[in-house]
Motif scaffolding. Structure first.
Motif, PDB file in Angstrom:
ATOM      1  N   LYS A   8       0.829  -1.202   0.000  1.00 31.53           N
ATOM      2  CA  LYS A   8       0.000   0.000   0.000  1.00 31.53           C
ATOM      3  C   LYS A   8       0.868   1.259   0.000  1.00 31.53           C
ATOM      4  O   LYS A   8       0.570   2.238  -0.688  1.00 31.53           O
ATOM      5  CB  LYS A   8      -0.933  -0.012   1.204  1.00 31.53           C
ATOM      6  N   VAL A   9       1.953   1.222   0.772  1.00 33.82           N
ATOM      7  CA  VAL A   9       2.858   2.368   0.813  1.00 33.82           C
ATOM      8  C   VAL A   9       3.494   2.585  -0.555  1.00 33.82           C
ATOM      9  O   VAL A   9       3.538   3.710  -1.076  1.00 33.82           O
ATOM     10  CB  VAL A   9       3.935   2.179   1.899  1.00 33.82           C
ATOM     11  N   ARG A  10       3.980   1.519  -1.163  1.00 33.65           N
ATOM     12  CA  ARG A  10       4.629   1.644  -2.464  1.00 33.65           C
ATOM     13  C   ARG A  10       3.636   2.082  -3.532  1.00 33.65           C
ATOM     14  O   ARG A  10       3.976   2.828  -4.451  1.00 33.65           O
ATOM     15  CB  ARG A  10       5.303   0.337  -2.853  1.00 33.65           C
ATOM     16  N   GLY A  11       2.376   1.610  -3.410  1.00 39.09           N
ATOM     17  CA  GLY A  11       1.361   2.052  -4.349  1.00 39.09           C
ATOM     18  C   GLY A  11       1.041   3.526  -4.186  1.00 39.09           C
ATOM     19  O   GLY A  11       0.868   4.258  -5.162  1.00 39.09           O
ATOM     20  N   TYR A  12       0.964   3.986  -2.932  1.00 40.71           N
ATOM     21  CA  TYR A  12       0.655   5.392  -2.652  1.00 40.71           C
ATOM     22  C   TYR A  12       1.735   6.306  -3.236  1.00 40.71           C
ATOM     23  O   TYR A  12       1.440   7.386  -3.754  1.00 40.71           O
ATOM     24  CB  TYR A  12       0.541   5.587  -1.142  1.00 40.71           C
ATOM     25  N   PHE A  13       3.008   5.866  -3.146  1.00 41.06           N
ATOM     26  CA  PHE A  13       4.119   6.679  -3.642  1.00 41.06           C
ATOM     27  C   PHE A  13       4.577   6.258  -5.038  1.00 41.06           C
ATOM     28  O   PHE A  13       5.668   6.644  -5.482  1.00 41.06           O
ATOM     29  CB  PHE A  13       5.297   6.605  -2.668  1.00 41.06           C
ATOM     30  N   ASN A  14       3.768   5.435  -5.707  1.00 37.20           N
ATOM     31  CA  ASN A  14       4.087   5.005  -7.080  1.00 37.20           C
ATOM     32  C   ASN A  14       5.484   4.380  -7.175  1.00 37.20           C
ATOM     33  O   ASN A  14       6.246   4.647  -8.108  1.00 37.20           O
ATOM     34  CB  ASN A  14       3.979   6.187  -8.052  1.00 37.20           C
ATOM     35  N   ASP A  15       5.830   3.584  -6.165  1.00 34.65           N
ATOM     36  CA  ASP A  15       7.120   2.883  -6.115  1.00 34.65           C
ATOM     37  C   ASP A  15       8.313   3.823  -6.003  1.00 34.65           C
ATOM     38  O   ASP A  15       9.454   3.399  -6.181  1.00 34.65           O
ATOM     39  CB  ASP A  15       7.322   1.970  -7.333  1.00 34.65           C
ATOM     40  N   ARG A  16       8.066   5.078  -5.666  1.00 37.33           N
ATOM     41  CA  ARG A  16       9.169   6.029  -5.476  1.00 37.33           C
ATOM     42  C   ARG A  16       9.496   6.074  -3.988  1.00 37.33           C
ATOM     43  O   ARG A  16       9.266   7.073  -3.300  1.00 37.33           O
ATOM     44  CB  ARG A  16       8.787   7.397  -6.033  1.00 37.33           C
ATOM     45  N   VAL A  17      10.003   4.961  -3.484  1.00 38.79           N
ATOM     46  CA  VAL A  17      10.371   4.806  -2.073  1.00 38.79           C
ATOM     47  C   VAL A  17      11.854   4.467  -2.020  1.00 38.79           C
ATOM     48  O   VAL A  17      12.307   3.533  -2.685  1.00 38.79           O
ATOM     49  CB  VAL A  17       9.535   3.701  -1.400  1.00 38.79           C
ATOM     50  N   PHE A  18      12.628   5.209  -1.226  1.00 38.53           N
ATOM     51  CA  PHE A  18      14.081   5.058  -1.192  1.00 38.53           C
ATOM     52  C   PHE A  18      14.546   4.867   0.252  1.00 38.53           C
ATOM     53  O   PHE A  18      14.042   5.522   1.162  1.00 38.53           O
ATOM     54  CB  PHE A  18      14.763   6.284  -1.812  1.00 38.53           C
ATOM     55  N   PHE A  19      15.495   3.975   0.438  1.00 38.90           N
ATOM     56  CA  PHE A  19      15.989   3.617   1.774  1.00 38.90           C
ATOM     57  C   PHE A  19      17.487   3.901   1.835  1.00 38.90           C
ATOM     58  O   PHE A  19      18.241   3.453   0.970  1.00 38.90           O
ATOM     59  CB  PHE A  19      15.723   2.133   2.040  1.00 38.90           C
ATOM     60  N   GLU A  20      17.919   4.604   2.854  1.00 34.27           N
ATOM     61  CA  GLU A  20      19.343   4.928   2.995  1.00 34.27           C
ATOM     62  C   GLU A  20      19.748   4.831   4.455  1.00 34.27           C
ATOM     63  O   GLU A  20      19.089   5.381   5.340  1.00 34.27           O
ATOM     64  CB  GLU A  20      19.616   6.348   2.494  1.00 34.27           C
ATOM     65  N   LEU A  23       8.811   9.067  -0.967  1.00 32.70           N
ATOM     66  CA  LEU A  23       9.113   8.706   0.418  1.00 32.70           C
ATOM     67  C   LEU A  23      10.595   8.374   0.523  1.00 32.70           C
ATOM     68  O   LEU A  23      11.092   7.477  -0.156  1.00 32.70           O
ATOM     69  CB  LEU A  23       8.275   7.503   0.883  1.00 32.70           C
ATOM     70  N   VAL A  24      11.304   9.101   1.388  1.00 29.83           N
ATOM     71  CA  VAL A  24      12.722   8.845   1.659  1.00 29.83           C
ATOM     72  C   VAL A  24      12.836   8.343   3.093  1.00 29.83           C
ATOM     73  O   VAL A  24      12.412   9.023   4.033  1.00 29.83           O
ATOM     74  CB  VAL A  24      13.567  10.116   1.481  1.00 29.83           C
ATOM     75  N   ILE A  25      13.382   7.144   3.264  1.00 30.29           N
ATOM     76  CA  ILE A  25      13.564   6.562   4.593  1.00 30.29           C
ATOM     77  C   ILE A  25      15.034   6.691   4.968  1.00 30.29           C
ATOM     78  O   ILE A  25      15.909   6.113   4.301  1.00 30.29           O
ATOM     79  CB  ILE A  25      13.123   5.088   4.625  1.00 30.29           C
ATOM     80  N   LEU A  26      15.315   7.466   6.017  1.00 31.47           N
ATOM     81  CA  LEU A  26      16.679   7.663   6.505  1.00 31.47           C
ATOM     82  C   LEU A  26      16.848   6.865   7.785  1.00 31.47           C
ATOM     83  O   LEU A  26      16.281   7.204   8.824  1.00 31.47           O
ATOM     84  CB  LEU A  26      16.944   9.147   6.759  1.00 31.47           C
TER      85      LEU A  26
END
Length: 869
Positions: free
Chosen positions: A269-281, A328-331
């Motif tokens: 659901k998160v990836r769908g909401y952000f259109n797969d623009r999710v990044f983890f660092e 969504l950027v996950i730091l």
């Protein structure tokens, strides 16, 4: 760095094709160049997968350089006036040369990449089938338990079972693929079941399309607690207006913050909401913020950041990315407000999830605080760690077990570590542990030091050398893989251990959950002739903190380990205040950036046996106080910078009379002077990612005089190595030579047969190597020969049968080897051959005449783990 090379190469290919299509006078040459370049597009653009690697950054770096050169030529050809025939002809010749260079690259490296893809698909299929079989066994075990049929211990189910999967694809994808979850200490389901933080590889921004397990999958007792937090965090990241916002996850180390963040990263659901623009660092304490920010921006915007200083243009940041959708950027593992201020993006639609042990109310609007486990969930986790099952066995004292578990105060990492430390221990040890734990004050959520004191009680139970080896792990930088070769060697030097005993301690620490072995090191590195330098060790941040906490109990000058906990620009001030008093440390570990002569101050280390210098710079001045280390046995220099470092103050080596081991990583070796003072006790040299050409080209130094007792030489990922100096063959004391991933090495010295003491010869992943010198057959003491992944090796020396002591040959991925020497049937001591299925057919005749020969068809192959940090 590998990801940057990949992206640079991809962008260069695109621009090259556009420019080439615009040429006119060089049409035929340009068209041929286009045909050669277009097949590279999927190679340099597609995500790479794999673990356990033998490839190097040098491959894509070399390709990127060739593409940049060809791109410039194509641009100039397109801009050249049509009437200037001489100019266009000159450009045509240069484009033909670029065409040949790219063709050579393809012939050398492309077959390896094709094999990688094929074997990876097969390995993924095997993994999926294995998981399916395990699921079936677990369901059967659960059914038996429901029918009140007692299970033997070996059949007990260690984790709560998920509901039956809806499809084969769902069953096969428990953790994210390794190319995405690179470097994780545990796969997410297992890590979540234990409540541990399972971090993706440092520096990996993950925004590609991936396949994840069904989000409704039950994660067990502890997973249900994480699931509650997951829903709350999902609500935070998926709500709010169209502006930028930062939300957070906060909790003490080991409470499961990263596990929860990974669940958010995977969530459909998160990836769908952000259109797969999710990044983890992953950030960490010693992060290079400029590199991380640039990498994230390139992922978010789809633009390469090019220029003299690799800085993001301010106008790009203000305008935001071309795609106006939400991001969504996950730091993860953020340690300070200054770090967060540097890394947060403030364009409309950008949501940042900050994962930290601390709160940042000035920037983070909403924060979810991790909750510790309730009594029953904590007890279940403790039992899994202590008994490998969800409950207390009938033979154990349930009341005592509950008392010990209660002292862990619901922290997942403490439950896991303390539980594992008491596994298979008698009741008196359990009682002693309970008493030690109960002496401390009640733990507070905000006082992690009290947790460390409680966890230290489990370390105090370890035997003397096991405990000391655990404490040694704190001497290495956080969030970095520890080379297994370095670790084993240090333990051998300072704890007077034999190599098998040092490896046994490593395995025992792993079994007690005090470290993590990467790339199945326990099984692969345990082979009699295996090389440690392919493997590494990682350690949870809290366990490293525990080692540092226990090592820092003594006064500064009296500590056995003097360690800089994180990278700093200068030496600690308390070191400077105490510099006039000798430091008694046995191990000294320093972590800095660039160091000049003026940055050091004089200190005295009369008892130091191991010096670890971690740094990130292109120039590094060796500390002058090395001269005071008269007992130094092991010197480790690791450069974490983006390019090789040049060393100054090399005269410091002249005083190291007792030095036995030298590890150099990402160092540019200077030419050896003829007057080099011999290092008479040096036994082992390891050169990793070093630049060697200037050091070895035309060298007239007699290496046998410089290193008269050298027995072990390792050269790995030194991509500029084209040949070895012949004077190496004069070091008669050499017992082991290992050369790997040196892609330009074409042949070995003709005089190699002079090394009469040589028992191990590894020359693998050297694709340009086309033959072995005939003199290799004179190595009467040679027991192990590794020529795997030498894809251009066409034959073996005819006199191979003269190697009467040879016990094992590893020759997997030698695709051009079509025959064996007739004399191979004379290898009477040969007991084990590892090769591919096609090569195994060549050994059929030898199997009939060589007693006890076992030909093993390799089921695994090399892969692309070099893309991981």
């Amino acid at each position: 760095m590998e990801k940057l090379f990949e992206e640079l190469a991809g962008e260069a290919v695109k621009e090259l094709l556009r420019a080439v299509r615009g040429t006119f006078f060089c049409r035929s040459t340009a068209e041929r160049l286009r045909r050669n370049v277009e097949p590279l597009l999927p190679l340099v653009q597609q995500p790479h997968h794999g673990a356990g690697g033998h490839r190097s950054t040098g491959e894509l770096a070399e390709l990127a350089a060739q593409l940049r050169e060809a791109l410039e030529l194509a641009r100039r050809a397109a801009a050249a006036p049509r009437w200037n025939v001489y100019r266009t002809a000159q450009l045509a010749r240069r484009m033909e040369a670029a065409d040949r260079a790219i063709a050579r690259w393809l012939s050398r490296h492309a077959p390896a990449h094709v094999l990688d893809g094929v074997r990876r698909l097969r390995d993924e299929a095997d993994t999926r089938i294995g998981r399916l079989e395990r699921r079936v066994e677990e369901v059967a075990a659960a059914t038996a338990a429901a029918a009140q049929t007692p299970l033997p211990p070996a059949m007990s189910v260690p984790f709560a079972l998920p509901p039956p999967p809806k499809s084969m694809a769902m069953m096969a994808m428990d953790p994210p693929p390794k190319a995405i979850a690179m470097g994780m200490e545990a796969s997410p389901p297992k890590a979540m079941a234990m409540g541990l933080e399972a971090a993706p590889a440092k520096g990996m921004a993950m925004g590609m399309e991936v396949e994840f397990p069904d989000e409704e999958e039950d994660d067990g007792v502890v997973g249900s607690g994480v699931k509650v937090g997951k829903e709350k965090v999902k609500e935070m990241v998926m709500s709010g207006g169209g502006g930028w916002e930062a939300v957070g996850i906060c909790g003490m180390g080991g409470s499961g913050k990263t596990t929860l963040a990974m669940e958010i990263f995977k969530d459909h659901k998160v990836r769908g909401y952000f259109n797969d623009r999710v990044f983890f660092e992953t950030v960490s304490q010693s992060a290079n913020l400029d590199t991380i920010k640039m990498k994230l921006w390139e992922q978010i915007s789809g633009n390469l950041v090019l220029g003299a200083y690799n800085q993001i243009p301010e106008w790009q940041l203000k305008l935001g990315p071309r795609d106006r959708g939400p991001v969504l950027v996950i730091l993860d593992d953020v340690w300070s407000l200054s770090q967060l201020e540097e890394l947060i993006f403030k364009f409309p639609g950008c949501k940042t999830l900050v994962v930290s042990r601390f709160k940042f109310p000035s920037l983070v609007t909403r924060t979810y605080e991790m909750e510790l486990l309730d009594e029953e969930a904590a007890f279940s986790v403790f039992c899994r760690a202590a008994f490998n099952q969800d409950s207390v066995p009938q033979t154990a004292d349930k009341k005592l077990v509950r008392q010990v578990a209660a002292e862990c105060r619901g922290l997942p990492l403490a439950l896991k570590v303390i539980g594992a430390s008491l596994r298979d221990q008698p009741p008196k040890i359990w009682l002693s542990a309970k008493n030690r734990l109960s002496r401390g004050e009640a733990i507070s959520d905000s006082h992690e030091t009290k947790l460390l004191e409680r966890m230290a009680a489990s370390i105090e139970c370890l035997s003397g050398k096991l405990r000391e080896c655990f404490l040694d792990l704190g001497c290495f930088p956080e969030d970095k893989k520890i080379p297994l070769d370095v670790l084993i060697n240090i333990w051998m030097e300072i704890h007077d251990l034999d190599e098998p005993d040092a490896f046994a301690i490593l395995v025992e620490l792993s079994n007690k959950n005090l470290l993590t072995l990467v790339n199945d090191a326990q099984n692969k590195a345990g082979d009699l002739y295996s090389s440690y330098h392919d493997f590494s060790v990682t350690q949870h941040d809290v366990l490293r903190d525990l080692a540092l906490h226990m090592s820092g109990r003594d006064a500064l000058n009296n500590r056995r380990r003097l360690v800089m906990p994180r990278r700093e620009e200068s030496l600690p001030k308390d070191w400077q205040r105490n510099k006039n008093i000798p430091f008694e440390a046995q191990i000294v570990s320093i972590h800095t950036g660039e160091m000049k002569e003026s940055d050091w101050f004089q200190m005295s280390f009369p008892n130091t046996e191991v010096l670890i210098l971690n740094f990130a710079s292109s120039v590094y001045y060796l500390p002058p106080f090395i001269a005071t280390m008269q007992n130094l046995k092991a010197l480790v220099l690791i450069n974490y910078g983006t390019s090789s470092a040049t060393l100054d103050n090399l005269s410091a080596f002249t005083t190291l009379n007792d030095l036995r081991s030298l590890w150099l990583e990402k160092i540019t070796l200077p030419p050896l002077p003829k007057t080099t003072i011999p290092l008479k006790n040096l036994r082992k040299i390891s050169l990793v990612l070093c630049e060697l050409t200037n050091s070895l080209r035309g060298s007239k130094v007699d290496l046998s005089m410089t290193f008269p007792r050298l027995s072990n030489l390792t050269i790995d990922h030194c991509i500029d190595l084209k040949e070895l100096p012949t004077s190496i063959c004069e070091i008669s004391s050499l017992e082991s030579i290992s050369i790997s991933n040196c892609h330009d090495l074409t042949e070995l010295p003709y005089e190699l047969g002079k090394l009469y003491c040589l028992s191990i010869l590894r020359v693998y992943a050297c694709p340009a190597l086309w033959r072995l010198p005939p003199s290799v057959c004179s190595l009467k003491r040679l027991k192990y020969l590794d020529i795997s992944q030498c894809i251009n090796l066409t034959d073996l020396p005819e006199e191979l049968g003269h190697l009467t002591s040879l016990e094992k040959i590893d020759m997997r991925e030698c695709s051009r080897l079509r025959s064996l020497p007739r004399s191979s049937s004379s290898l009477k001591s040969l007991g084990h051959v590892v090769c591919d299925e096609e090569t195994a057919l060549l050994w059929r005749e030898a199997e009939q005449v060589i007693p006890d020969l076992r030909v093993q068809v390799a089921e695994e192959c090399y892969n692309l783990d070099w893309l991981v940090d």
